[in-house]
Design a protein around this motif. Sequence first.
Motif, PDB file in Angstrom:
ATOM      1  N   ASP A 250       0.809  -1.220   0.000  1.00 40.07           N
ATOM      2  CA  ASP A 250       0.000   0.000   0.000  1.00 40.07           C
ATOM      3  C   ASP A 250       0.841   1.269   0.000  1.00 40.07           C
ATOM      4  O   ASP A 250       0.393   2.321   0.461  1.00 40.07           O
ATOM      5  N   ARG A 251       2.052   1.181  -0.478  1.00 39.96           N
ATOM      6  CA  ARG A 251       2.889   2.381  -0.547  1.00 39.96           C
ATOM      7  C   ARG A 251       2.403   3.303  -1.665  1.00 39.96           C
ATOM      8  O   ARG A 251       1.804   2.827  -2.645  1.00 39.96           O
ATOM      9  N   PRO A 252       2.624   4.615  -1.573  1.00 36.38           N
ATOM     10  CA  PRO A 252       2.114   5.538  -2.607  1.00 36.38           C
ATOM     11  C   PRO A 252       2.714   5.276  -3.986  1.00 36.38           C
ATOM     12  O   PRO A 252       2.044   5.448  -4.996  1.00 36.38           O
ATOM     13  N   PHE A 255       0.971   3.060  -6.814  1.00 35.75           N
ATOM     14  CA  PHE A 255      -0.208   3.477  -7.564  1.00 35.75           C
ATOM     15  C   PHE A 255       0.118   4.533  -8.628  1.00 35.75           C
ATOM     16  O   PHE A 255      -0.781   5.033  -9.278  1.00 35.75           O
ATOM     17  N   TYR A 256       1.382   4.875  -8.784  1.00 41.80           N
ATOM     18  CA  TYR A 256       1.792   5.760  -9.873  1.00 41.80           C
ATOM     19  C   TYR A 256       3.277   5.528 -10.149  1.00 41.80           C
ATOM     20  O   TYR A 256       4.005   4.983  -9.296  1.00 41.80           O
ATOM     21  N   CYS A 257       3.708   5.909 -11.349  1.00 37.85           N
ATOM     22  CA  CYS A 257       5.105   5.713 -11.745  1.00 37.85           C
ATOM     23  C   CYS A 257       5.913   6.905 -11.231  1.00 37.85           C
ATOM     24  O   CYS A 257       5.649   8.048 -11.613  1.00 37.85           O
ATOM     25  N   PRO A 258       6.910   6.665 -10.369  1.00 42.41           N
ATOM     26  CA  PRO A 258       7.687   7.804  -9.852  1.00 42.41           C
ATOM     27  C   PRO A 258       8.591   8.443 -10.890  1.00 42.41           C
ATOM     28  O   PRO A 258       9.098   9.543 -10.662  1.00 42.41           O
ATOM     29  N   VAL A 259       8.806   7.780 -12.028  1.00 45.99           N
ATOM     30  CA  VAL A 259       9.690   8.347 -13.061  1.00 45.99           C
ATOM     31  C   VAL A 259       8.885   9.214 -14.027  1.00 45.99           C
ATOM     32  O   VAL A 259       9.206  10.386 -14.259  1.00 45.99           O
ATOM     33  N   THR A 260       7.828   8.631 -14.593  1.00 49.87           N
ATOM     34  CA  THR A 260       6.999   9.372 -15.562  1.00 49.87           C
ATOM     35  C   THR A 260       5.794  10.053 -14.924  1.00 49.87           C
ATOM     36  O   THR A 260       5.077  10.772 -15.616  1.00 49.87           O
ATOM     37  N   HIS A 261       5.557   9.792 -13.636  1.00 52.85           N
ATOM     38  CA  HIS A 261       4.410  10.367 -12.916  1.00 52.85           C
ATOM     39  C   HIS A 261       3.079  10.003 -13.583  1.00 52.85           C
ATOM     40  O   HIS A 261       2.146  10.791 -13.599  1.00 52.85           O
ATOM     41  N   GLN A 262       3.007   8.810 -14.107  1.00 52.77           N
ATOM     42  CA  GLN A 262       1.769   8.328 -14.705  1.00 52.77           C
ATOM     43  C   GLN A 262       0.956   7.617 -13.631  1.00 52.77           C
ATOM     44  O   GLN A 262       1.435   6.682 -12.968  1.00 52.77           O
ATOM     45  N   VAL A 263      -0.292   8.048 -13.459  1.00 54.17           N
ATOM     46  CA  VAL A 263      -1.140   7.543 -12.386  1.00 54.17           C
ATOM     47  C   VAL A 263      -1.784   6.228 -12.827  1.00 54.17           C
ATOM     48  O   VAL A 263      -2.326   6.130 -13.927  1.00 54.17           O
ATOM     49  N   HIS A 264      -1.703   5.211 -11.943  1.00 50.47           N
ATOM     50  CA  HIS A 264      -2.327   3.920 -12.199  1.00 50.47           C
ATOM     51  C   HIS A 264      -3.670   3.787 -11.493  1.00 50.47           C
ATOM     52  O   HIS A 264      -4.593   3.177 -12.028  1.00 50.47           O
ATOM     53  N   MET A 268      -7.154   5.449  -5.252  1.00 48.20           N
ATOM     54  CA  MET A 268      -6.317   5.098  -4.104  1.00 48.20           C
ATOM     55  C   MET A 268      -5.430   6.259  -3.697  1.00 48.20           C
ATOM     56  O   MET A 268      -5.200   6.494  -2.507  1.00 48.20           O
ATOM     57  N   LEU A 269      -4.939   7.022  -4.675  1.00 43.97           N
ATOM     58  CA  LEU A 269      -4.133   8.197  -4.356  1.00 43.97           C
ATOM     59  C   LEU A 269      -4.961   9.241  -3.625  1.00 43.97           C
ATOM     60  O   LEU A 269      -4.473   9.912  -2.698  1.00 43.97           O
ATOM     61  N   LYS A 270      -6.243   9.393  -4.020  1.00 47.63           N
ATOM     62  CA  LYS A 270      -7.116  10.335  -3.308  1.00 47.63           C
ATOM     63  C   LYS A 270      -7.322   9.892  -1.856  1.00 47.63           C
ATOM     64  O   LYS A 270      -7.300  10.721  -0.938  1.00 47.63           O
ATOM     65  N   CYS A 271      -7.508   8.601  -1.664  1.00 43.55           N
ATOM     66  CA  CYS A 271      -7.675   8.105  -0.295  1.00 43.55           C
ATOM     67  C   CYS A 271      -6.415   8.361   0.540  1.00 43.55           C
ATOM     68  O   CYS A 271      -6.498   8.748   1.717  1.00 43.55           O
ATOM     69  N   ILE A 272      -5.237   8.163  -0.077  1.00 42.12           N
ATOM     70  CA  ILE A 272      -3.989   8.406   0.650  1.00 42.12           C
ATOM     71  C   ILE A 272      -3.849   9.890   0.982  1.00 42.12           C
ATOM     72  O   ILE A 272      -3.417  10.267   2.091  1.00 42.12           O
ATOM     73  N   ASP A 273      -4.218  10.770   0.035  1.00 44.40           N
ATOM     74  CA  ASP A 273      -4.142  12.213   0.301  1.00 44.40           C
ATOM     75  C   ASP A 273      -5.095  12.613   1.430  1.00 44.40           C
ATOM     76  O   ASP A 273      -4.736  13.419   2.308  1.00 44.40           O
ATOM     77  N   GLU A 274      -6.309  12.058   1.419  1.00 46.24           N
ATOM     78  CA  GLU A 274      -7.252  12.381   2.493  1.00 46.24           C
ATOM     79  C   GLU A 274      -6.719  11.900   3.839  1.00 46.24           C
ATOM     80  O   GLU A 274      -6.852  12.591   4.866  1.00 46.24           O
TER      81      GLU A 274
END
Length: 439
Positions: A250-252, A255-264, A268-274
């Motif tokens: 469940d690491r951030p 759910f997205y590519c740290p190199v190209t910043h493409q969101v998968h 889930m990213l919204k839940c992590i931000d909340e």
Amino acid sequence: MPGPPGEPVCEPTWAEELQAYERQKRYTVSEELCRGPPARIDTKDAHLRERKFDPLLQRLRGEEAEQKQLAFEQAERIKHLNRARDIHILREQPFCIVTHESKLEPIGGEPKLELTFADPNTTAIPTSTADYNIISTLPSDVHHWAPPHARPVPQQRSPRRRMEVPAFEVKDFNIITNKYLSHHPSKSMTESTLNALDATKKFRQRNRFDPVLQRFTDAQEEERGRVCDDARTVEATLRAEEHLPPAVRDRPTAFYCPVTHQVHDSEMLKCIDEAEKGRKVRYRTRAEHDKKCRLKDIEFEELAARQAPELVAHERFEETTRRGYDILTNREYGNGPDKQPYRKPFTTPRQTAWEKILADQDAERQIGAQAPLASARRSGRPPASTPRSQTLAGAGHGLTLKLPASSAPPAPSIPCSDTGSVYSRPKVPQSRDPSMSRS
């Protein structure tokens, strides 16, 4: 051992079996005990035997040993062939079925067999299941050894129906012009299509997979293979993710590519931000609470610092002021060059009883004057004790009414002198007149 026929068979009793078992265990000597120890071949002997044989020429290096081995192999081969020949003769006919020559006569065995033929006049005629003569192919009622009245009547069988094919359909292709006799374009197209399909089928059967391109020759099969590979890869990935610990799964960055910043996975990213916002709000609330507590502590410290001088009596500094000079340096207090500057004490002089009464009266008078003004502001009506001219002037011109200061009565005078007040002088005992004493 079974006895003569007709006699009952006697089975061994239990005592006889025990005696046989005892004889076998006590008196019978095993053959393995009489044998010597097996031959042991150590590493030295094995290497010595390996050096005696040439693996390239496939023969022994010593000439005498090689000739001896060849003679032994030739003798064993002859024995094996003779044994195979004897078995062949025993299991088959003792003569050759082609030349009718005896196989035992050259080695001095039985004499040559003489073939005898039966008399055709006395030999029975062989029977046959066919209803015709197998040599002349004539029916049995025409060609048979029996007299005509005794010959078997063959079964009458109707021939198969013949499929009549038109003559112009038998040969629909002209071998000279290389064209069909009718409908040549459509037939040639159909033939080429069938040939192509047949060649494609053979090609797919022989060359199903291309080893150079690493793919199937059939596009549909290649697509099915890719779908299967993708499904297998996804299944393996999901199974591997199930075995990962929650902190890694469940690491951030999962759910997205740290190199190209493409969101998968945006949800889930919204839940992590909340969750991060909620955690920060909790930290902010704690920080604010800590800040309030710190300000309260500082306020208490300031109040304590302010109240600390009130615990010190002001009289301890009045003596130094009244003296007018420093007892250590013996210099007078003042602002001159030869004088020592005087620092005022941080204490406040105590109020007398009369000063406390006046201060309380002033406070009560100010509170009583401010109360009607405050109630008038809330209700919008002028206070009853205020004159109309003062209220209109204050409301129309924005003036602030000042109440005249009350004149307090002066403090009573206390008789005193340079040596101090009469209340601070020591009491002098008065001498009593003995005549005034009680009897």
